[in-house]
Design a protein around this motif. Sequence first.
Motif: not given
Length: 204
Positions: A89-93, A108-115
């Motif tokens: 889904g949509s990405t937040r940085l 409102g329900a995003s999860t940690f993807h990568s660093w």
Amino acid sequence: MHARAIAICLTFLLATAAVGCSASDRESDTTTSSPASNLLVLRPDGIGPFRIGADASAVIEGISAEIGGWSADTDEGENTIPIPSCQGGSTRLVAWDNLVLLFSGPEGASTFHSWTYGFDPVTGNAEDVRKLGLRTVDGIGLGTTRTEVEAALGTRVTIVDDPTIDVATFTIDGTDATHVSGRFPDLDADTRVQTLASEPGCSS
């Protein structure tokens, strides 16, 4: 650095494909540490106690409690930061200068993807202004020399030299589904780690 150049650098960090970020060689003492470096260990599946798949709000609050408030959040107002695309889904940085976390999923329900660690998407440089001194579980960090990486990891590290652009990339335990990748800014034996990232990452 304009938006297109930043996008190229972000793509490299998140997919280990692009090159040319405006960053100087590391000059920091690799033996220095800080409270943050002792807690926020860079792992293939997360950072410190925060694991891939964890709730975004909990991760952001936890990281901020250790190293201070973020310098950029693409969910806040207008921004010119190119946002890579992540699965789910949509990405937040969210960036704490050159430490960047990506989150994916429904609003409102995003999860940690990568660093990624080593490139600031706001300023377009690699200066570790917070002097975080973060390391992997094997002690590899920004400023670690190629010789030190090879000595510490042996056959666990795969380094690929590209003489056409005078850059080397590497993976640690690259055959594992989740692993750490990185970049050296040149091919010399004493070159120093410039960037690190968890894999799989995202792409532009």
